[in-house]
Scaffold this active site. Structure first.
Site, PDB file in Angstrom:
ATOM      1  CG  ASP A   1       0.643  -2.250   6.149  1.00 28.85           C
ATOM      2  OD1 ASP A   1      -0.345  -2.421   6.897  1.00 28.85           O
ATOM      3  OD2 ASP A   1       0.592  -1.559   5.122  1.00 28.85           O
TER       4      ASP A   1
ATOM      5  CE  LYS B   1      -7.396  -0.106   6.051  1.00 27.96           C
ATOM      6  NZ  LYS B   1      -8.108   0.616   4.989  1.00 27.96           N
TER       7      LYS B   1
ATOM      8  CG  HIS C   1      -1.916   0.977   1.377  1.00 28.56           C
ATOM      9  ND1 HIS C   1      -1.658   2.292   1.686  1.00 28.56           N
ATOM     10  CD2 HIS C   1      -3.253   0.889   1.228  1.00 28.56           C
ATOM     11  CE1 HIS C   1      -2.800   2.963   1.722  1.00 28.56           C
ATOM     12  NE2 HIS C   1      -3.783   2.135   1.444  1.00 28.56           N
TER      13      HIS C   1
ATOM     14  CD  GLN D   1      -6.936  -4.493   4.191  1.00 24.76           C
ATOM     15  OE1 GLN D   1      -7.861  -5.228   4.529  1.00 24.76           O
ATOM     16  NE2 GLN D   1      -7.129  -3.235   3.866  1.00 24.76           N
TER      17      GLN D   1
ATOM     18  CB  CYS E   1      -3.616   3.311  -1.632  1.00 22.86           C
ATOM     19  SG  CYS E   1      -4.778   4.635  -1.347  1.00 22.86           S
TER      20      CYS E   1
END
Lengths: 409, 150
Positions: free
Chosen positions: A201, A227, A124, A204, A367
């Protein structure tokens, strides 16, 4: 393992009862932001109505309650990601805030000219641009792990990409654009063997799996609250205690100091050293409530349910003429995100047509322009699924795509 | 807000321009070139004009994006040839009026095929798509006017 009672889950998300363009809303954009369950909304409401005060400073009752709620959320989140020490969890504005924190507070002191930061093409923008800014300031070089035609990392050349100059490997746990689940454990082990630190990261990843930061082999782990059923504007950075202790503050202000002199100050211990100014107290409380909510349902049950809907969606989309699905073919390498194109209908047109039937998807580059470039496209349509989505939602998606076919023929 | 029926948006003429864009390709002897990009969606248009005195002798574009953005710029180029810079400017403002729901603009014969895009005004999130080519045109006109200053 118990099964997820989806009917009961859905009843707890008031937004799902919305009618959009005359049809009951089908929300397939959770990878952008999830809807919020009633317990999270109630926790936010209760904080504002009953406990609102600033944290860590007031002697009065409300300040005590606010502090307890804020620090309680930190503890809840720490447990949830397998951190042994709640002081290792720094509240941030989100994943982007967490990664920028590392790029500044760790990067500027530890990355020098000629050093290398290894990223992946799947990232991302929030796990690319902060490193580009750092590279520009330090003279470091960015290198990338490439992906194959299924959007999976190509790890054959990893030992060549990892050099004695590699200071950090930063990679996503799950690709937001394709749903690829990265073999983070393997990459992290090889990176650490090569002497590099590892930033994961988890924007998600924390949504779609049970996270254990130690098991992953991460040095830094970033996540976003919104999220995973929490509010926007709150997220967290987890890092190993000795790393956080060794890092200089990023932003200066109240809350992060020990004593202030005219020329220099000393810092509060972690995590407060990295939380300058009045924090997003309500956000943290909401995130804590989200973690509590998800824990009670059980991440294993949630993941199992998502897998069922994902399998059904992949089958359903495969049957629609003209649809091309991107990302890994194997369910084991995939999370509940499906990116696709459809003939010459542009993803924005697909999205408008679906929206007219109450089906919300995302269209665009997500993104992740490096991913789009890899496949030679400028955009995809993306349906993402979460704990409240059902096979009936997938049916509505497929029905909507038939309307796309009627118009674009 | 209820979305109006889709057939007010996806007129055949729009899909026809999307699939068979007019004046698409490089203009080797162009005098002004503008690259416009919608960073939100990634739609791109590179508009090239060849100016002769204060007239547009030729207009071409390359780009990619949704049916609305690409059909709009295709339709626009068919109307630019032979127009003065002032006329091109008023075409752009007439089209902007139509995007803001001006019904009179949508019946104006001088708008040619662009009238098929009138329905976009009822889809607020798509208006930007339709305007992308005109944003490029207005920037090109601005640069041309500047270049003409002594």
């Amino acid at each position: 393992m118990h099964r997820l009672d989806v009917g009961r889950v859905r009843a707890e998300f008031p937004t799902l009862a919305e009618t959009v363009n005359g049809r009951p809303l089908v929300y397939l954009d959770s990878a952008a932001t999830s809807q919020k369950p009633q317990p999270v909304l109630d926790a936010l409401d209760a904080y504002w109505v009953h406990d609102n005060a600033n944290v860590h400073r007031g002697i009065h009752e409300l300040s005590r309650r606010a502090t307890e709620a804020y620090e309680g959320a930190r503890l809840e989140l720490a447990r949830w990601i397998g951190a042994s020490d709640a002081a290792e969890v720094v509240f941030t504005t989100g994943t982007t805030g967490a990664i920028n924190l590392v790029a500044h507070a760790w990067g500027l002191d530890n990355v020098r000219e000629g050093d290398e930061i290894l990223l992946t093409v799947l990232e991302h923008h929030s796990n690319i641009v902060p490193w580009q800014l750092l590279a520009r300031r330090t003279g470091a070089r960015l290198r990338y792990i490439e992906i194959d035609d299924q959007g999976r990392l190509i790890l054959d050349g990893l030992d060549h990409l990892l050099t004695e100059r590699t200071r950090l490997v930063a990679l996503g746990q799950v690709s937001n654009a394709l749903g690829t689940v990265n073999p983070v454990k393997e990459v992290a082990a090889r990176a650490r063997a090569a002497g590099a630190l590892v930033l994961v990261d988890g924007a998600q990843g924390a949504v779609h799996s049970r996270v254990d930061v130690h098991e992953l082999g991460a040095d830094f782990y970033a996540l976003s609250g919104h999220k995973m059923c929490g509010p926007t504007g709150i997220g967290a950075l987890w890092a190993r205690r000795e790393l956080l202790d060794s890092m200089s503050p990023w932003q200066g202000g109240g809350e992060m100091i020990h004593t202030v002199e005219r020329d220099m100050s000393s810092w509060a211990p972690v995590p407060h050293k990295f939380e300058a100014g009045t924090p997003n107290i309500a956000g943290a409380v909401g995130l804590g409530a989200a973690v509590e909510y998800l824990s009670a349902l059980g991440m294993d049950a949630i993941v199992e349910h998502e897998r069922d809907v994902l399998r059904y969606a992949l089958e359903g989309l495969a049957a629609v003429t003209g649809v091309r699905v991107y990302g890994p073919e194997s369910l084991d390498e995939r999370s509940a995100v499906v990116s696709f194109t459809m003939g010459d209908a542009h993803p924005h047109d697909i999205s408008t047509i679906l929206d007219s039937q109450g089906v919300a998807i995302r269209a665009g580059h997500h993104c992740a322009q490096l991913v789009m470039k890899h496949f030679g496209i400028s955009a995809t349509a993306r349906a993402s699924f979460y704990l409240y989505n059902t096979r009936a939602d997938v049916d509505r998606l497929v029905e909507g795509l038939e309307a796309v076919r009627t118009i674009f023929g | 807000m209820e979305t109006p029926p889709l057939n007010s948006l996806y007129q055949q003429l729009i899909l026809e321009h999307y699939r068979n864009p007019r004046n698409r390709g490089e203009l080797p002897d162009g005098t002004v070139e503008v690259h416009m990009r919608n960073p939100v969606c990634g739609d791109e248009i590179r508009l090239q004009l060849r100016l002769h005195d204060d007239h547009i002798a030729e207009a071409r574009f390359v780009g990619h994006g949704c049916s609305i953005s690409q059909a709009s710029v295709s339709m626009m180029t068919t109307l630019l040839k032979g127009r003065s810079l002032d006329e091109a400017e008023s075409l752009a403002s007439r089209f902007t009026q139509m995007m803001h729901g001006d019904a009179e603009a949508s019946r104006d014969p001088s708008m040619g095929d662009l009238r098929a895009l009138a329905g976009v005004s009822k889809f607020p999130v798509r208006i930007k798509c339709a305007l992308l080519g005109f944003d490029a045109l207005q920037e090109a006109l601005k640069r041309s006017a500047k270049g003409a200053e002594p």
